[in-house]
Design a protein around this motif. Sequence first.
Motif, short mmCIF file in Angstrom:
data_model
loop_
_atom_site.label_atom_id
_atom_site.label_comp_id
_atom_site.label_asym_id
_atom_site.label_seq_id
_atom_site.Cartn_x
_atom_site.Cartn_y
_atom_site.Cartn_z
N ASP A 74 62.68 -36.73 86.16
CA ASP A 74 61.31 -36.63 86.65
C ASP A 74 60.85 -35.17 86.64
O ASP A 74 59.75 -34.85 86.18
N TYR A 75 61.69 -34.27 87.12
CA TYR A 75 61.37 -32.84 87.15
C TYR A 75 61.08 -32.34 85.73
O TYR A 75 60.04 -31.74 85.48
N ILE A 76 62.00 -32.59 84.82
CA ILE A 76 61.86 -32.09 83.45
C ILE A 76 60.60 -32.64 82.78
O ILE A 76 59.90 -31.93 82.06
N SER A 77 60.28 -33.89 83.06
CA SER A 77 59.13 -34.55 82.41
C SER A 77 57.79 -33.91 82.77
O SER A 77 56.80 -34.13 82.08
N LYS A 78 57.75 -33.11 83.81
CA LYS A 78 56.48 -32.50 84.26
C LYS A 78 56.12 -31.23 83.51
O LYS A 78 55.07 -30.64 83.74
N PHE A 79 56.96 -30.80 82.59
CA PHE A 79 56.74 -29.55 81.88
C PHE A 79 56.35 -29.79 80.42
O PHE A 79 56.62 -30.85 79.87
N PRO A 80 55.74 -28.77 79.77
CA PRO A 80 55.41 -28.88 78.35
C PRO A 80 56.69 -29.08 77.52
O PRO A 80 57.78 -28.67 77.95
N PRO A 81 56.56 -29.68 76.34
CA PRO A 81 57.73 -30.01 75.50
C PRO A 81 58.70 -28.85 75.26
O PRO A 81 59.92 -29.05 75.32
N GLU A 82 58.20 -27.64 75.01
CA GLU A 82 59.11 -26.53 74.72
C GLU A 82 59.94 -26.16 75.96
O GLU A 82 61.10 -25.78 75.85
N ILE A 83 59.36 -26.31 77.15
CA ILE A 83 60.10 -26.03 78.40
C ILE A 83 61.06 -27.19 78.69
O ILE A 83 62.19 -26.98 79.13
N GLN A 84 60.61 -28.41 78.41
CA GLN A 84 61.49 -29.58 78.59
C GLN A 84 62.76 -29.41 77.78
O GLN A 84 63.86 -29.73 78.25
N GLU A 85 62.61 -28.89 76.57
CA GLU A 85 63.77 -28.70 75.68
C GLU A 85 64.76 -27.71 76.30
O GLU A 85 65.97 -27.95 76.32
N ILE A 86 64.26 -26.60 76.83
CA ILE A 86 65.12 -25.60 77.47
C ILE A 86 65.80 -26.20 78.70
O ILE A 86 67.02 -26.07 78.88
N TYR A 110 65.73 -28.71 97.34
CA TYR A 110 64.71 -27.66 97.38
C TYR A 110 63.70 -27.86 96.24
O TYR A 110 63.19 -26.90 95.68
N GLN A 111 63.46 -29.10 95.86
CA GLN A 111 62.56 -29.47 94.76
C GLN A 111 62.97 -28.86 93.43
O GLN A 111 62.15 -28.59 92.55
N MET A 112 64.29 -28.65 93.27
CA MET A 112 64.83 -28.12 92.01
C MET A 112 65.98 -28.99 91.54
O MET A 112 66.71 -29.55 92.37
N PRO A 113 66.19 -29.06 90.23
CA PRO A 113 67.39 -29.72 89.72
C PRO A 113 68.62 -29.01 90.27
O PRO A 113 68.71 -27.79 90.25
N THR A 114 69.53 -29.81 90.80
CA THR A 114 70.72 -29.28 91.45
C THR A 114 71.94 -30.08 91.01
O THR A 114 71.86 -31.28 90.80
N HIS A 165 81.64 -30.82 95.65
CA HIS A 165 82.16 -30.23 96.89
C HIS A 165 81.14 -29.24 97.46
O HIS A 165 81.48 -28.11 97.80
N GLY A 166 79.88 -29.64 97.48
CA GLY A 166 78.79 -28.77 97.91
C GLY A 166 77.95 -28.36 96.72
O GLY A 166 78.26 -28.71 95.57
N ASN A 167 76.86 -27.66 96.98
CA ASN A 167 75.98 -27.23 95.88
C ASN A 167 76.73 -26.32 94.93
O ASN A 167 77.47 -25.43 95.34
N LEU A 168 76.50 -26.57 93.64
CA LEU A 168 77.14 -25.80 92.58
C LEU A 168 76.12 -24.79 92.05
O LEU A 168 76.30 -23.58 92.17
N VAL A 169 75.07 -25.31 91.44
CA VAL A 169 73.98 -24.47 90.91
C VAL A 169 72.67 -25.24 91.00
O VAL A 169 72.65 -26.48 91.00
N HIS A 170 71.58 -24.49 91.05
CA HIS A 170 70.22 -25.02 90.96
C HIS A 170 69.57 -24.31 89.77
O HIS A 170 69.96 -23.20 89.42
N PHE A 171 68.54 -24.93 89.20
CA PHE A 171 67.73 -24.22 88.21
C PHE A 171 66.30 -24.73 88.30
O PHE A 171 66.05 -25.80 88.85
#
Length: 125
Positions: A12-24, A45-49, A53-59
């Motif tokens: 859902d998050y990725i789908s909200k961006f333009p195609p070139e950003i979706q690809e990245i 935090y409204q970010m892909p996570t 064993h706990g949070n690894l990374v967000h972007f």
Amino acid sequence: MEGRITYESIDDYISKFPPEIQEILSTIRKVIKEAAPDAKEKISYQMPTFELHGNLVHFAAFKNHIGFYPTPNGIDAFKEELSVYKGAKGSIQFPLNQPMPYELISKIVKFRVAENIKKAEDKRK
């Protein structure tokens, strides 16, 4: 809170961006999945996570950069390689007008996996 966007999933998050950003974003997701195959996906935090064993990374995507959040330890461990990027204590900015450092992202994620697994094992002792 009116007007605030909430995401149901990373798709859902990725789908909200333009195609070139979706690809990245999709490639970053793939790199993280390959580096941390046992990690679970969620929105935090409204970010892909990714968590293991706990949070690894967000972007997250922004107007001019991709924000990557591997915790302060994840940044300290790669301080030299990350020195060419803007960042703060627990975040790094990868400019959209430069090639994404996918290999570096993979190395950071693998570092974070090892760190979280060790922390989880230490807790069990």
